[in-house]
Design an enzyme around this catalytic site. Structure first.
Site, PDB file in Angstrom:
ATOM      1  CG  HIS A   1       0.752   5.054  -8.685  1.00  0.00           C
ATOM      2  ND1 HIS A   1       0.842   5.630  -7.439  1.00  0.00           N
ATOM      3  CD2 HIS A   1       1.854   5.472  -9.354  1.00  0.00           C
ATOM      4  CE1 HIS A   1       1.941   6.378  -7.362  1.00  0.00           C
ATOM      5  NE2 HIS A   1       2.568   6.304  -8.525  1.00  0.00           N
TER       6      HIS A   1
ATOM      7  CG  HIS B   1       6.315   3.573  -8.512  1.00  0.00           C
ATOM      8  ND1 HIS B   1       7.538   4.180  -8.725  1.00  0.00           N
ATOM      9  CD2 HIS B   1       5.440   4.589  -8.317  1.00  0.00           C
ATOM     10  CE1 HIS B   1       7.396   5.480  -8.664  1.00  0.00           C
ATOM     11  NE2 HIS B   1       6.132   5.771  -8.425  1.00  0.00           N
TER      12      HIS B   1
ATOM     13  CD  GLU C   1       6.744  13.573  -5.664  1.00  0.00           C
ATOM     14  OE1 GLU C   1       6.484  12.911  -4.645  1.00  0.00           O
ATOM     15  OE2 GLU C   1       6.385  14.748  -5.846  1.00  0.00           O
ATOM     16  CB  VAL C   2       9.768   6.667  -5.802  1.00  0.00           C
ATOM     17  CG1 VAL C   2      10.664   5.480  -5.455  1.00  0.00           C
ATOM     18  CG2 VAL C   2       9.216   7.294  -4.524  1.00  0.00           C
TER      19      VAL C   2
ATOM     20  NE  ARG D   1      -3.896  -2.085   2.264  1.00  0.00           N
ATOM     21  CZ  ARG D   1      -5.030  -2.203   1.563  1.00  0.00           C
ATOM     22  NH1 ARG D   1      -5.426  -1.218   0.772  1.00  0.00           N
ATOM     23  NH2 ARG D   1      -5.750  -3.297   1.664  1.00  0.00           N
ATOM     24  CG  ASP D   2       1.345   5.643  -2.175  1.00  0.00           C
ATOM     25  OD1 ASP D   2       1.892   5.667  -3.291  1.00  0.00           O
ATOM     26  OD2 ASP D   2       1.496   6.543  -1.326  1.00  0.00           O
ATOM     27  CB  ILE D   3       3.637   5.716   2.760  1.00  0.00           C
ATOM     28  CG1 ILE D   3       3.815   5.818   4.253  1.00  0.00           C
ATOM     29  CG2 ILE D   3       4.169   6.962   2.071  1.00  0.00           C
ATOM     30  CD1 ILE D   3       5.274   5.762   4.707  1.00  0.00           C
TER      31      ILE D   3
HETATM   32  P1  5GP Z   1       5.430   8.696  -7.957  1.00  0.00           P
HETATM   33  O1  5GP Z   1       5.094  10.138  -7.721  1.00  0.00           O
HETATM   34  O2  5GP Z   1       6.927   8.477  -8.062  1.00  0.00           O
HETATM   35  O3  5GP Z   1       4.672   8.107  -9.112  1.00  0.00           O
HETATM   36  O4  5GP Z   1       4.885   7.889  -6.714  1.00  0.00           O
HETATM   37  C1  5GP Z   1       5.658   7.590  -5.593  1.00  0.00           C
HETATM   38  C2  5GP Z   1       4.681   7.067  -4.554  1.00  0.00           C
HETATM   39  O5  5GP Z   1       5.412   6.369  -3.577  1.00  0.00           O
HETATM   40  C3  5GP Z   1       3.906   8.170  -3.840  1.00  0.00           C
HETATM   41  O6  5GP Z   1       2.502   7.933  -4.011  1.00  0.00           O
HETATM   42  C4  5GP Z   1       4.337   8.031  -2.387  1.00  0.00           C
HETATM   43  O7  5GP Z   1       3.288   8.281  -1.476  1.00  0.00           O
HETATM   44  C5  5GP Z   1       4.832   6.599  -2.319  1.00  0.00           C
HETATM   45  N1  5GP Z   1       5.879   6.360  -1.346  1.00  0.00           N
HETATM   46  C6  5GP Z   1       7.015   7.094  -1.189  1.00  0.00           C
HETATM   47  N2  5GP Z   1       7.772   6.574  -0.198  1.00  0.00           N
HETATM   48  C7  5GP Z   1       7.108   5.483   0.255  1.00  0.00           C
HETATM   49  C8  5GP Z   1       7.398   4.527   1.291  1.00  0.00           C
HETATM   50  O8  5GP Z   1       8.420   4.567   1.973  1.00  0.00           O
HETATM   51  N3  5GP Z   1       6.481   3.535   1.491  1.00  0.00           N
HETATM   52  C9  5GP Z   1       5.350   3.466   0.752  1.00  0.00           C
HETATM   53  N4  5GP Z   1       4.507   2.445   1.035  1.00  0.00           N
HETATM   54  N5  5GP Z   1       5.042   4.333  -0.222  1.00  0.00           N
HETATM   55  C10 5GP Z   1       5.908   5.338  -0.469  1.00  0.00           C
END
Ligand code: 5GP
Ligand code: ZN
Length: 116
Positions: free
Chosen positions: A101, A99, A94-95, A28-30
């Site tokens: 979603h 991934h 951001e990561v 699950r997303d945090i």
């Molecule tokens: P992006 O913006 O890269 O598509 O999405 C990164 C997602 O990773 C964000 O929705 C953020 O809330 C989630 N996220 C970032 N760090 C962590 C973490 O340590 N654990 C979990 N479960 N989700 C994370």
């Protein structure tokens, strides 16, 4: 390498997995932005869609099939959901670990467009 999702995948950071196999894990997303917000990631570090190679076809297929199965398990499949992959700066990634979603559990807004 200092990658948060690699640390989750290899259990350095304890996280409950909704699914795991030899290629992917899901958790699950945090900071959920929908009632159901799950991330499906490759176990192997791949920075982004831009780094995918032809040999990754099986992995990418597994990511989407996994999302489909989790959606069924969480009973959001019938009403529908979104699958989202952000890519790079303009995509809002951001990561820096690929991934997918899985977003659902409610009707979701459709607010994609250029930032003014
Ligand atoms: P992006 O913006 O890269 O598509 O999405 C990164 C997602 O990773 C964000 O929705 C953020 O809330 C989630 N996220 C970032 N760090 C962590 C973490 O340590 N654990 C979990 N479960 N989700 C994370
Ligand atoms: Zn990584």
């Amino acid at each position: 390498m200092d990658c948060i999702f690699c640390k989750i995948a290899n259990r350095e950071i304890p996280t409950e997995f909704l699914y795991e196999d030899e290629l992917v894990v899901a958790f699950r997303d945090i900071h959920p932005i929908a009632p159901v917000h799950v991330l499906i990631i490759p176990k192997r570090h791949i920075a982004s869609v831009t780094e995918l190679e032809n040999r990754d076809e099986k992995l990418v297929g597994r990511m989407i099939i996994t999302a489909k199965k989790i959606a069924e398990d969480l009973q959001i499949s019938e009403k529908g959901y979104k699958l989202l992959i952000r890519v790079g700066e303009y995509g809002g990634q951001e990561v820096g670990h690929l991934h997918l979603h899985l977003l659902g559990g409610a009707r979701l807004k459709e607010d994609i467009g250029p930032i003014k």
